[in-house]
Write an enzyme that holds these catalytic residues in place. Structure first.
Site, PDB file in Angstrom:
ATOM      1  CE  LYS A   1      -4.123  -2.167   0.865  1.00 54.77           C
ATOM      2  NZ  LYS A   1      -3.684  -3.540   0.599  1.00 54.77           N
TER       3      LYS A   1
HETATM    4  C1  LIG Z   1      -4.100  -4.642  -0.119  1.00 54.70           C
HETATM    5  C2  LIG Z   1      -3.256  -5.849  -0.229  1.00 54.70           C
HETATM    6  C3  LIG Z   1      -3.466  -6.805  -1.246  1.00 54.70           C
HETATM    7  C4  LIG Z   1      -4.609  -6.717  -2.240  1.00 54.70           C
HETATM    8  O1  LIG Z   1      -4.439  -5.700  -3.175  1.00 54.70           O
HETATM    9  P1  LIG Z   1      -5.693  -5.153  -4.009  1.00 54.70           P
HETATM   10  O2  LIG Z   1      -5.212  -3.947  -4.719  1.00 54.70           O
HETATM   11  O3  LIG Z   1      -6.739  -4.820  -2.967  1.00 54.70           O
HETATM   12  O4  LIG Z   1      -6.135  -6.224  -4.923  1.00 54.70           O
HETATM   13  C5  LIG Z   1      -2.603  -7.890  -1.303  1.00 54.70           C
HETATM   14  N1  LIG Z   1      -1.595  -8.050  -0.412  1.00 54.70           N
HETATM   15  C6  LIG Z   1      -1.371  -7.155   0.579  1.00 54.70           C
HETATM   16  C7  LIG Z   1      -0.251  -7.398   1.539  1.00 54.70           C
HETATM   17  C8  LIG Z   1      -2.179  -6.019   0.704  1.00 54.70           C
HETATM   18  O5  LIG Z   1      -1.950  -5.148   1.708  1.00 54.70           O
END
Ligand SMILES: *Cc1c(COP(=O)(O)O)cnc(C)c1O
Length: 496
Positions: free
Chosen positions: A113
């Site tokens: 993120k």
């Molecule tokens: C948010 C997240 C995801 C999923 O990503 P999306 O964009 O919601 O599909 C996968 N792995 C981790 C560690 C995340 O924090």
């Protein structure tokens, strides 16, 4: 570049307008009116640049109506600096023949993120100036862990914004709690809330819709805003790392310039994989996208049957950031493949019945690009982490990446082992130490920080200072003093 809604109401705005507003008035998501094209000349020019330079040039293609290239470069240099992403923002690591991992977790909170949330607040801050907004954006976030911390790190000390994060007192791991309790920054507050994630989430939603609260913060020259993953300002920075990864593959000779690759993405909200799709649409040589899910296999079923159905059991897994039944960004894919009218109808059906079905023709077209695969349970996630560790020279993956590794291996075995596979890795293994450690041994200490130390001893890898370091930081927001959900509104207004 102008931005329009996926639901076709005819609303048009600029890039700064889309970033400030977040969601279109008809409930749809903003998409660029045209897609910029990646020419060979542009792509090979990018290959010679650093990550911040690549990101700025790619973002400029999308945001050039409101932002200058100099502004974007300054923001990207800060967001993806050596200090914030030691060793580079999005390195590509080879783990086997024709198998490469794109690591997106070298940022401040050790999860992917950060790639969007380090940059997006800067884009928002500029958007406020560019749209003539005099007030401060007051960001409210309800979090089950990862997003809250990444948002806090991204928005801290950014001009014209302040942020409040609410997490459930039960349901957040010890390390996540401490990460948030020790958050630094002059414009941040953090509260634990009595109850579970839904209580915190409903509390925030209620405040966004509360006229009294809106008027009260307006008196203090603030307006509410969200850090939601459907904002174009969060999606656009994600397109950059796919293009950057391709440059890195070319630079190290893993693929010839122009040679196509496959990409596997561990998916929850469909944001990360949608960015890969956008990169492909721009002309990046991507052949196929593998949408990897955990036991919450709503997307796997969708790509298999054409039916999206959220009326199903919800499973809590060791890959919590993928425990999602509504993948909001799928709406943008529907828009690009079926158009605004169909998208609007399907979204109305989803809202009413929790379910929709696409036509056989549309499903066929989606399957040309996408395959959905899922890792059936936690045991298979652990086995996949273990197999990778044993077979790939001690490469240690987190649980979300474990899901992607499982699905990528399956695709390589069953469909295509010729093309290079790029597997997206979304978190540091140390962010989910107990589950990762359980993949390697039966003896997992009760204390999460002990699990980290043991994982390090066992694998000879280093604990990121950013994670273990929270133990020595001052607690600014006491996790032992939760507020009640019905106190959230007054708290938010008082702290505006
Ligand atoms: C948010 C997240 C995801 C999923 O990503 P999306 O964009 O919601 O599909 C996968 N792995 C981790 C560690 C995340 O924090």
């Amino acid at each position: 570049m102008r931005y329009i809604s996926t639901r076709g109401s005819g609303e048009v705005t600029t890039s700064a307008g889309a970033i400030k507003q977040g969601i279109a008035k008809d409930g749809g998501l903003f998409v660029p009116e045209e897609l910029p094209i990646l020419t060979d000349a542009f792509l090979s020019e990018l290959c010679a640049l650093s990550y911040p330079e690549r990101a700025a040039k790619i973002l400029y293609l999308y945001l050039n109506d409101d932002y200058t290239e100099e502004e974007l470069l300054a923001d990207c240099r800060e967001a993806y600096s050596e200090e914030r992403f030691p060793g580079g923002a999005a390195p590509v690591v080879r783990i086997g023949d024709k198998t490469e991992v794109l690591e997106l977790w070298h940022g401040p909170t050790c999860a992917f993120k950060d790639m969007a949330l380090q940059l997006m607040p800067k884009l928002l801050s500029r958007a406020l100036v560019k749209t003539g907004e005099k007030r401060t954006a007051y960001i409210l976030v309800a979090t089950s862990g990862d997003t809250g911390k990444a948002a806090l790190e991204g928005y801290r000390d950014v001009e014209k914004v302040k942020i409040s994060v609410f997490y459930p007192v039960s349901g957040v791991s010890a390390i996540q709690k401490l990460q948030m309790a020790t958050q630094e920054g002059s414009n941040v507050t953090v509260h634990s809330v009595v109850g579970n994630f839904d209580d915190a989430q409903n509390g925030v939603k209620a405040i966004f819709a509360d006229k009294e609260a809106i008027a009260a913060v307006n008196e203090k020259d603030c307006f509410f805003s969200s850090a939601n993953s459907i904002n174009w300002g969060r999606l656009a920075p994600q397109i950059a790392y796919y293009i950057s990864a391709y440059c890195d593959l070319v630079n190290k000779g893993a693929v010839a310039f122009g040679e196509e690759i496959n990409v596997t993405v561990p998916t929850g909200n469909f944001g990360n994989i949608l960015a890969a799709y956008m990169a492909k649409k721009m002309g990046l040589p991507i052949n196929h996208l593998i949408c990897a899910s955990n036991q919450n296999s709503v997307l796997t079923d969708f790509f298999k049957t054409g039916i999206y159905d959220r009326n199903r059991p919800f499973y809590t897994t060791v890959s919590p950031s993928m425990d999602i039944l509504i993948s909001s960004n799928l709406e943008r894919l529907l828009f690009y493949t079926a158009g605004a009218e169909v998208t609007g109808k399907l979204m109305a059906e989803l809202k009413q019945n929790g379910r929709y079905e696409i036509s056989a023709d549309l499903l066929r077209r989606l399957n040309v690009v996408f395959t959905g695969l899922c890792c059936p349970d936690d045991r298979e996630i652990r086995r996949s982490i273990r197999r990778t560790f044993d077979l790939c020279s001690g490469y240690l993956a987190d649980t979300h990446t474990g899901v992607a590794l499982y699905c990528a291996e399956k695709y390589q075995l069953l469909v295509d082992r010729q093309r290079t596979m790029l597997i997206v890795s979304t978190a540091s293994p140390y962010k989910f130490s107990p589950a990762v450690l359980a993949s390697l041994t039966d003896e997992v200490p009760a204390d999460e920080f002990d699990s980290m130390r043991k994982l390090s001893e066992l694998t000879g890898t280093e604990i990121p200072e950013k994670l273990i370091g929270v133990l020595n930081k001052e607690v600014r927001f006491d996790p032992a003093k939760p507020i009640k959900a019905d106190e959230m509104k007054d708290t938010v207004v008082a702290e505006a």
